[in-house]
Motif scaffolding. Sequence first.
Motif, mmCIF file in Angstrom:
data_model
loop_
_atom_site.group_PDB
_atom_site.id
_atom_site.type_symbol
_atom_site.label_atom_id
_atom_site.label_comp_id
_atom_site.label_asym_id
_atom_site.label_seq_id
_atom_site.Cartn_x
_atom_site.Cartn_y
_atom_site.Cartn_z
ATOM 1 N N UNK A 24 0.641 -0.934 -0.224
ATOM 2 C CA UNK A 24 0.096 0.335 0.414
ATOM 3 C C UNK A 24 1.108 0.943 0.338
ATOM 4 N N UNK A 25 0.507 2.442 -1.088
ATOM 5 C CA UNK A 25 1.492 3.457 -1.210
ATOM 6 C C UNK A 25 1.335 4.166 0.935
ATOM 7 N N UNK A 30 -1.208 6.315 5.242
ATOM 8 C CA UNK A 30 -0.991 6.926 6.500
ATOM 9 C C UNK A 30 -2.968 7.713 6.889
ATOM 10 N N UNK A 31 -3.774 7.504 6.217
ATOM 11 C CA UNK A 31 -4.712 8.452 5.703
ATOM 12 C C UNK A 31 -5.916 7.153 6.654
ATOM 13 N N UNK A 32 -5.530 6.081 5.966
ATOM 14 C CA UNK A 32 -6.228 4.998 6.983
ATOM 15 C C UNK A 32 -6.186 4.780 8.380
ATOM 16 N N UNK A 33 -4.881 4.415 8.152
ATOM 17 C CA UNK A 33 -4.151 4.644 10.361
ATOM 18 C C UNK A 33 -5.169 6.173 10.402
ATOM 19 N N UNK A 37 -7.715 5.418 13.397
ATOM 20 C CA UNK A 37 -7.669 5.886 15.058
ATOM 21 C C UNK A 37 -8.671 7.342 15.116
ATOM 22 N N UNK A 38 -9.807 7.765 14.288
ATOM 23 C CA UNK A 38 -10.487 8.427 14.829
ATOM 24 C C UNK A 38 -11.829 8.218 14.938
ATOM 25 N N UNK A 39 -11.916 6.661 15.125
ATOM 26 C CA UNK A 39 -12.825 6.116 15.627
ATOM 27 C C UNK A 39 -13.404 6.476 17.108
#
Length: 230
Positions: A24-25, A30-33, A37-39
């Motif tokens: 994964x690029x 980073x955006x997926x992480x 974590x914003x959950x």
Amino acid sequence: MRGAGGTTAAVRPTWTDQDIPVDTPRVPAREAARDELSDPMYHEHDPNLLERGLDRFWNWIGDLFSDAAGAAPGGPLGLVVLVLAVVGLVAALWWRLGTPWSPARSPEALFGNTARSAADHRTAAAAHAEARRWTEAVQERMRALVRSLEDRAVLDPRPGRTADEAAAEAGRLMSAHADRLRAAARAFDDVTYGGRTADEATYQALCTLDLELEAAKPSLATSTAPGAAG
């Protein structure tokens, strides 16, 4: 695996689509992480805004005292002694000068709109002194002193007269008491307009002066205009 002639043939592994690792690029990862974590479930026990602010404040206070303790002679103990000395100095100045932010007012008429006798003012002063309200006691005793001088015709009754004016006029006629009259007027102004608090010693000194003036006689000087005689 051996081939013809006894040689060994290399066996190449066979990969399927499921066995190839996913690459994964960096930016999408980073955006997926971040999204994960914003959950809210990850932040149920986080401190609120007020708690974070208080934590930063106390950390700042701790760092400040640590730096001050390192710079103060004697370390933490020296810092405690220094703080106590500063607090004591502030308390002494407060007691001596009165409330710092009390705005000083210009002297006004000594009696205001009241028209009580000297005896009435003395009675009021005694009642305040009995209750240990020394500021009010000093004010009433000063009014009694000046009213008594007016009743005896030492001073002419004049509306709007201030304590300073009364002391100056009476001091010219009773020079032996001039300094104490000025001090009494200054004490009256300090507690009435300067925001200071009177004490028992100031009240007792004013009472003594009042009684001495009762028994004193003014030195009334008569002047003759030039050319009046003859």
